[in-house]
Scaffold this motif. Structure first.
Motif, PDB file in Angstrom:
ATOM      1  N   GLU A  23      46.652  51.404  38.864  1.00 50.37           N
ATOM      2  CA  GLU A  23      45.718  50.315  39.156  1.00 50.37           C
ATOM      3  C   GLU A  23      44.573  50.742  40.063  1.00 50.37           C
ATOM      4  O   GLU A  23      43.485  50.180  39.994  1.00 50.37           O
ATOM      5  CB  GLU A  23      46.457  49.136  39.794  1.00 50.37           C
ATOM      6  N   SER A  24      44.798  51.734  40.911  1.00 55.96           N
ATOM      7  CA  SER A  24      43.748  52.148  41.842  1.00 55.96           C
ATOM      8  C   SER A  24      42.523  52.682  41.102  1.00 55.96           C
ATOM      9  O   SER A  24      41.425  52.677  41.647  1.00 55.96           O
ATOM     10  CB  SER A  24      44.275  53.200  42.824  1.00 55.96           C
ATOM     11  N   LYS A  25      42.698  53.112  39.862  1.00 54.55           N
ATOM     12  CA  LYS A  25      41.579  53.635  39.079  1.00 54.55           C
ATOM     13  C   LYS A  25      40.867  52.531  38.301  1.00 54.55           C
ATOM     14  O   LYS A  25      39.877  52.799  37.618  1.00 54.55           O
ATOM     15  CB  LYS A  25      42.066  54.720  38.136  1.00 54.55           C
ATOM     16  N   CYS A  26      41.360  51.312  38.409  1.00 53.77           N
ATOM     17  CA  CYS A  26      40.784  50.181  37.665  1.00 53.77           C
ATOM     18  C   CYS A  26      40.277  49.088  38.599  1.00 53.77           C
ATOM     19  O   CYS A  26      40.003  47.968  38.155  1.00 53.77           O
ATOM     20  CB  CYS A  26      41.835  49.614  36.711  1.00 53.77           C
ATOM     21  N   THR A  27      40.149  49.389  39.867  1.00 56.66           N
ATOM     22  CA  THR A  27      39.798  48.383  40.866  1.00 56.66           C
ATOM     23  C   THR A  27      38.497  47.656  40.544  1.00 56.66           C
ATOM     24  O   THR A  27      38.423  46.437  40.675  1.00 56.66           O
ATOM     25  CB  THR A  27      39.709  49.036  42.253  1.00 56.66           C
ATOM     26  N   GLN A  28      37.486  48.400  40.131  1.00 57.14           N
ATOM     27  CA  GLN A  28      36.197  47.768  39.849  1.00 57.14           C
ATOM     28  C   GLN A  28      36.326  46.760  38.706  1.00 57.14           C
ATOM     29  O   GLN A  28      35.745  45.676  38.753  1.00 57.14           O
ATOM     30  CB  GLN A  28      35.156  48.829  39.506  1.00 57.14           C
ATOM     31  N   LEU A  29      37.131  47.094  37.709  1.00 57.55           N
ATOM     32  CA  LEU A  29      37.339  46.178  36.592  1.00 57.55           C
ATOM     33  C   LEU A  29      38.110  44.935  37.026  1.00 57.55           C
ATOM     34  O   LEU A  29      37.842  43.828  36.559  1.00 57.55           O
ATOM     35  CB  LEU A  29      38.067  46.895  35.456  1.00 57.55           C
ATOM     36  N   ILE A  30      39.070  45.116  37.917  1.00 54.66           N
ATOM     37  CA  ILE A  30      39.831  43.976  38.452  1.00 54.66           C
ATOM     38  C   ILE A  30      38.884  43.049  39.214  1.00 54.66           C
ATOM     39  O   ILE A  30      38.925  41.831  39.048  1.00 54.66           O
ATOM     40  CB  ILE A  30      40.994  44.462  39.336  1.00 54.66           C
ATOM     41  N   ASP A  31      38.004  43.637  40.025  1.00 52.91           N
ATOM     42  CA  ASP A  31      37.022  42.823  40.756  1.00 52.91           C
ATOM     43  C   ASP A  31      36.122  42.060  39.794  1.00 52.91           C
ATOM     44  O   ASP A  31      35.799  40.887  40.031  1.00 52.91           O
ATOM     45  CB  ASP A  31      36.179  43.701  41.688  1.00 52.91           C
ATOM     46  N   GLN A  32      35.720  42.692  38.694  1.00 56.92           N
ATOM     47  CA  GLN A  32      34.870  42.023  37.707  1.00 56.92           C
ATOM     48  C   GLN A  32      35.602  40.846  37.070  1.00 56.92           C
ATOM     49  O   GLN A  32      35.000  39.792  36.832  1.00 56.92           O
ATOM     50  CB  GLN A  32      34.411  43.014  36.640  1.00 56.92           C
ATOM     51  N   LEU A  33      36.888  41.014  36.802  1.00 57.36           N
ATOM     52  CA  LEU A  33      37.668  39.902  36.253  1.00 57.36           C
ATOM     53  C   LEU A  33      37.723  38.761  37.254  1.00 57.36           C
ATOM     54  O   LEU A  33      37.515  37.601  36.894  1.00 57.36           O
ATOM     55  CB  LEU A  33      39.087  40.341  35.878  1.00 57.36           C
ATOM     56  N   TYR A  34      37.995  39.061  38.514  1.00 54.50           N
ATOM     57  CA  TYR A  34      38.085  38.003  39.520  1.00 54.50           C
ATOM     58  C   TYR A  34      36.748  37.287  39.687  1.00 54.50           C
ATOM     59  O   TYR A  34      36.711  36.067  39.887  1.00 54.50           O
ATOM     60  CB  TYR A  34      38.570  38.559  40.854  1.00 54.50           C
ATOM     61  N   GLU A  35      35.631  38.017  39.577  1.00 49.41           N
ATOM     62  CA  GLU A  35      34.311  37.379  39.634  1.00 49.41           C
ATOM     63  C   GLU A  35      34.127  36.437  38.449  1.00 49.41           C
ATOM     64  O   GLU A  35      33.635  35.320  38.605  1.00 49.41           O
ATOM     65  CB  GLU A  35      33.207  38.432  39.617  1.00 49.41           C
ATOM     66  N   CYS A  36      34.524  36.890  37.265  1.00 51.99           N
ATOM     67  CA  CYS A  36      34.428  36.061  36.070  1.00 51.99           C
ATOM     68  C   CYS A  36      35.287  34.801  36.220  1.00 51.99           C
ATOM     69  O   CYS A  36      34.852  33.696  35.902  1.00 51.99           O
ATOM     70  CB  CYS A  36      34.857  36.857  34.839  1.00 51.99           C
ATOM     71  N   CYS A  37      36.495  34.972  36.721  1.00 50.26           N
ATOM     72  CA  CYS A  37      37.404  33.837  36.887  1.00 50.26           C
ATOM     73  C   CYS A  37      36.860  32.844  37.912  1.00 50.26           C
ATOM     74  O   CYS A  37      36.964  31.627  37.721  1.00 50.26           O
ATOM     75  CB  CYS A  37      38.790  34.329  37.298  1.00 50.26           C
ATOM     76  N   THR A  38      36.272  33.358  38.977  1.00 48.40           N
ATOM     77  CA  THR A  38      35.666  32.477  39.986  1.00 48.40           C
ATOM     78  C   THR A  38      34.577  31.627  39.346  1.00 48.40           C
ATOM     79  O   THR A  38      34.530  30.407  39.540  1.00 48.40           O
ATOM     80  CB  THR A  38      35.091  33.313  41.149  1.00 48.40           C
ATOM     81  N   LYS A  39      33.719  32.266  38.568  1.00 51.11           N
ATOM     82  CA  LYS A  39      32.639  31.542  37.875  1.00 51.11           C
ATOM     83  C   LYS A  39      33.227  30.540  36.883  1.00 51.11           C
ATOM     84  O   LYS A  39      32.759  29.402  36.782  1.00 51.11           O
ATOM     85  CB  LYS A  39      31.735  32.543  37.159  1.00 51.11           C
ATOM     86  N   LYS A  68      40.185  41.403  52.886  1.00 54.27           N
ATOM     87  CA  LYS A  68      40.796  41.761  54.160  1.00 54.27           C
ATOM     88  C   LYS A  68      41.240  43.216  54.193  1.00 54.27           C
ATOM     89  O   LYS A  68      40.991  43.938  55.144  1.00 54.27           O
ATOM     90  CB  LYS A  68      41.999  40.854  54.440  1.00 54.27           C
ATOM     91  N   GLU A  69      41.904  43.643  53.142  1.00 55.63           N
ATOM     92  CA  GLU A  69      42.512  44.968  53.148  1.00 55.63           C
ATOM     93  C   GLU A  69      41.549  46.070  52.740  1.00 55.63           C
ATOM     94  O   GLU A  69      41.712  47.207  53.154  1.00 55.63           O
ATOM     95  CB  GLU A  69      43.735  44.972  52.222  1.00 55.63           C
ATOM     96  N   GLN A  70      40.538  45.724  51.904  1.00 57.01           N
ATOM     97  CA  GLN A  70      39.592  46.718  51.436  1.00 57.01           C
ATOM     98  C   GLN A  70      40.297  47.954  50.890  1.00 57.01           C
ATOM     99  O   GLN A  70      39.894  49.081  51.125  1.00 57.01           O
ATOM    100  CB  GLN A  70      38.626  47.114  52.562  1.00 57.01           C
ATOM    101  N   LEU A  71      41.397  47.733  50.202  1.00 59.97           N
ATOM    102  CA  LEU A  71      42.157  48.834  49.612  1.00 59.97           C
ATOM    103  C   LEU A  71      42.158  48.694  48.110  1.00 59.97           C
ATOM    104  O   LEU A  71      42.097  47.602  47.576  1.00 59.97           O
ATOM    105  CB  LEU A  71      43.624  48.792  50.097  1.00 59.97           C
ATOM    106  N   ASP A  72      42.247  49.805  47.447  1.00 58.13           N
ATOM    107  CA  ASP A  72      42.434  49.763  45.999  1.00 58.13           C
ATOM    108  C   ASP A  72      43.836  49.284  45.695  1.00 58.13           C
ATOM    109  O   ASP A  72      44.762  49.467  46.490  1.00 58.13           O
ATOM    110  CB  ASP A  72      42.272  51.174  45.408  1.00 58.13           C
ATOM    111  N   ALA A  73      43.992  48.676  44.533  1.00 61.39           N
ATOM    112  CA  ALA A  73      45.325  48.295  44.093  1.00 61.39           C
ATOM    113  C   ALA A  73      46.140  49.573  43.896  1.00 61.39           C
ATOM    114  O   ALA A  73      45.637  50.576  43.435  1.00 61.39           O
ATOM    115  CB  ALA A  73      45.238  47.527  42.783  1.00 61.39           C
ATOM    116  N   LYS A  74      47.377  49.542  44.271  1.00 62.44           N
ATOM    117  CA  LYS A  74      48.237  50.716  44.140  1.00 62.44           C
ATOM    118  C   LYS A  74      49.566  50.318  43.532  1.00 62.44           C
ATOM    119  O   LYS A  74      50.029  49.189  43.714  1.00 62.44           O
ATOM    120  CB  LYS A  74      48.506  51.349  45.507  1.00 62.44           C
ATOM    121  N   LEU A  75      50.155  51.231  42.829  1.00 65.59           N
ATOM    122  CA  LEU A  75      51.491  50.990  42.308  1.00 65.59           C
ATOM    123  C   LEU A  75      52.495  51.037  43.445  1.00 65.59           C
ATOM    124  O   LEU A  75      52.382  51.856  44.343  1.00 65.59           O
ATOM    125  CB  LEU A  75      51.866  52.058  41.275  1.00 65.59           C
ATOM    126  N   LEU A  76      53.474  50.159  43.397  1.00 65.97           N
ATOM    127  CA  LEU A  76      54.512  50.154  44.435  1.00 65.97           C
ATOM    128  C   LEU A  76      55.663  51.032  44.004  1.00 65.97           C
ATOM    129  O   LEU A  76      55.961  51.180  42.863  1.00 65.97           O
ATOM    130  CB  LEU A  76      55.018  48.732  44.680  1.00 65.97           C
TER     131      LEU A  76
END
Length: 76
Positions: A23-39, A68-76
């Protein structure tokens, strides 16, 4: 009505497939989805539903955590 955020959700899935589900390599795409969902919720209302978007309460929580965390998504 077609889901307006489906292209972003599909882009995330393609990225995850390409990167071995890192997921850390897809962070920008995740942010784009959340922006779309917000709209989407701003235009359609909090009661609207999309299979590609978290419900508004969860979306807001995810956005707060990302700010808050300003971290990329990471696998647990």
């Amino acid at each position: 009505m077609p889901d307006p955020c489906k292209p972003q959700a599909c882009a995330i899935q393609a990225c995850l497939n390409r990167t071995g589900y890192d997921e850390s390599k897809c962070t920008q795409l995740i942010d784009q989805l959340y922006e779309c969902c917000t709209k989407f919720y701003q235009e359609q209302g909090a009661e609207a539903r999309s299979p590609c978007c978290p419900i508004p309460k969860l979306l807001n929580l995810k956005l707060q955590q990302r700010r808050k965390e300003q971290l990329d998504a990471k696998l647990l």
